[in-house]
Structures are given as C-alpha cells and as structure tokens.
Design a protein around this motif. Structure first.
Motif, PDB file in Angstrom:
ATOM      1  N   LEU A   6       0.870  -1.176   0.000  1.00 30.64           N
ATOM      2  CA  LEU A   6       0.000   0.000   0.000  1.00 30.64           C
ATOM      3  C   LEU A   6       0.906   1.226   0.000  1.00 30.64           C
ATOM      4  O   LEU A   6       1.633   1.468   0.962  1.00 30.64           O
ATOM      5  CB  LEU A   6      -0.907  -0.006   1.225  1.00 30.64           C
ATOM      6  N   VAL A  30      -1.097  -1.000  -4.446  1.00 31.28           N
ATOM      7  CA  VAL A  30      -2.284  -0.163  -4.317  1.00 31.28           C
ATOM      8  C   VAL A  30      -1.766   1.231  -3.980  1.00 31.28           C
ATOM      9  O   VAL A  30      -1.201   1.445  -2.907  1.00 31.28           O
ATOM     10  CB  VAL A  30      -3.226  -0.668  -3.204  1.00 31.28           C
ATOM     11  N   GLN A  41      -7.981   2.129   2.644  1.00 29.82           N
ATOM     12  CA  GLN A  41      -7.495   0.932   1.959  1.00 29.82           C
ATOM     13  C   GLN A  41      -6.942  -0.095   2.943  1.00 29.82           C
ATOM     14  O   GLN A  41      -7.159  -1.296   2.794  1.00 29.82           O
ATOM     15  CB  GLN A  41      -6.403   1.323   0.952  1.00 29.82           C
TER      16      GLN A  41
END
Length: 243
Positions: A6, A30, A41
């Motif tokens: 992430l 991501v 997220q």
C-alpha cells in the motif's frame, strides 16, 4: 502470490514512478494520494507492507502510523521522508514506523528495505540469533518460552518484554533488536551483524539507522539509579550486559 504494497504519496510523479518500479519488481501495488485513502485501503484489505510519505495534506504519514498502531495493526511500515534530522526520524519511530528512506532515494534501497521488512514478518528464520564478534560459543540453552538476561524478560511469542516488573512498550524493530541482544547477552555484536539480522541489509558506515534505534531503546530501558544495559563498544558494535 505477490506481496501487496500500500503506497501513499501525494506527489504524483513520485507515486507513479514508484508504483511502476514496484510493479516491475513483482509487487501488487495499491497507490493512493493521501492519508485518508491510505487508512481506508488498509481497513478494506490489509496489505503486506505500507510505504507512507511523511508529509501529506490532511492526515500525514505519521498520523496514519499512529492510527494503525493504536488499532493493534502491526503491518510493517516504511516511511518516505525529506526530513533528515534525528529528531524527525525519532518522531517516525515513535509513531510506529519500522524503517524509513530519505528523499531523494535510490529505488534499489526501497526494494532492499521492503525485502528486509517482509523477511522479518515471515515465520521462516524469525528470531534467529546473530553470530558474535567474539570467538564462537556453543548455543546457550533457552527457556521454552521466556528469554531472560540482565534483569530483562522477554516473551517472543507474545512479543512482550519487561525490565523487572515494568513492561516495556516497544515497536516491532525495537523488540527484534532487544531480542537479538538478549539472546546474545554478554557477546559483542558488530554493526554489520545487527544490520543483517534486523534489517537484512548493511546500510554502510555512514548510516545512523542503528544508532537511532539503540538510542531510542535505551530511553525505554534505562531507569534512574539502575545500571545501563546496552553498552557501546566503540568501533565495533553493541553488547547487552548488566555492569
């Protein structure tokens, strides 16, 4: 399965370049532009590792760290920062970050630090002891669960540590560094050995990463009137002993 990263970075050029590089390296990425989306997220689908820019509008990287750690989320966090002062790095460690890279950075350094963080979360080889600088000694027998040395007690399974009756609040990296020292109590560990065992990468003689963590760990260990436990062996490394 590829590891999921992430990435939160508000600078579009840096975000896009790093996303492409990580994807080519084999990660699932991501990428988001701010701390609010990073938290969303992380809550939606927990990644294997987070890469957070410190300076972001709204909720910055340090605040993201604090929120996740307060929630009990121990996912490894690598910070991207343009702040190079020791106090700034300590602020990141205090917020719960595991490591940091200073901008401008070489993408290979980011890859190396991510590999090290992911190795430390792998069950294979976790908690292994480092080779000492002194002549090799036969492995000392360890208790089934608890480690004890120099008035310290550690529970590696529960990731808890105490000095006497006082429980210590340690980050992931601080715990692993202390565990390494406790397992090798009385043995001098050189800088390269510690870097290899904790970070999986020797950042070279100019790096102050280890000194920052040792200093921060000392602040949590030391008590008024009690002996210092982590000793510096100038030009070599560190040793845990109760003088």
């Amino acid at each position: 399965m590829p590891h999921t990263v992430l990435l939160a970075e508000d600078d579009r050029a840096i975000r896009n370049a790093l996303e492409r590089a990580l994807t080519l390296e084999g990660y699932r990425v991501v990428a988001v532009a701010d701390g609010v989306e990073a938290l969303a997220q992380a809550h939606r689908n927990r990644p294997d590792v987070l890469v957070l820019d410190v300076m972001m509008p709204g909720i910055d990287g340090l605040q993201v760290c604090r929120v996740l750690r307060a929630e009990g989320d121990r996912t490894p966090i690598l910070m991207l920062t343009a702040l190079v002062e020791t106090a700034d790095r300590i602020a990141g460690l205090d917020a719960g970050a595991d490591d940091y890279v200073v901008k401008p950075f070489d993408v290979e350094e980011v890859f190396a630090r991510l590999r090290a963080l992911l190795r430390r979360t792998s069950p294979v080889g976790a908690g292994s002891a480092a080779a000492p600088v002194a002549p090799a000694e036969a492995p000392r027998p360890l208790p089934e669960r608890f480690l004890e040395a120099a008035g310290l007690r550690m529970d590696p399974q529960a990731r808890r540590a105490w000095r006497g009756t006082r429980e210590l609040e340690l980050t992931r990296t601080e715990f692993e560094l202390l565990e390494l020292l406790v397992r090798n109590a009385g043995i001098v560990l050189d800088h390269s050995t510690i870097y290899d065992r904790i970070w999986g990468y020797d950042f070279g003689p100019g790096s102050k990463n280890l000194a920052v963590y040792v200093g921060y760990l000392r602040r949590k260990l030391d008590e008024p009137g009690a002996p210092q436990l982590i000793h510096t062996v100038r030009g070599v490394g560190y040793v845990l002993r109760e003088d």
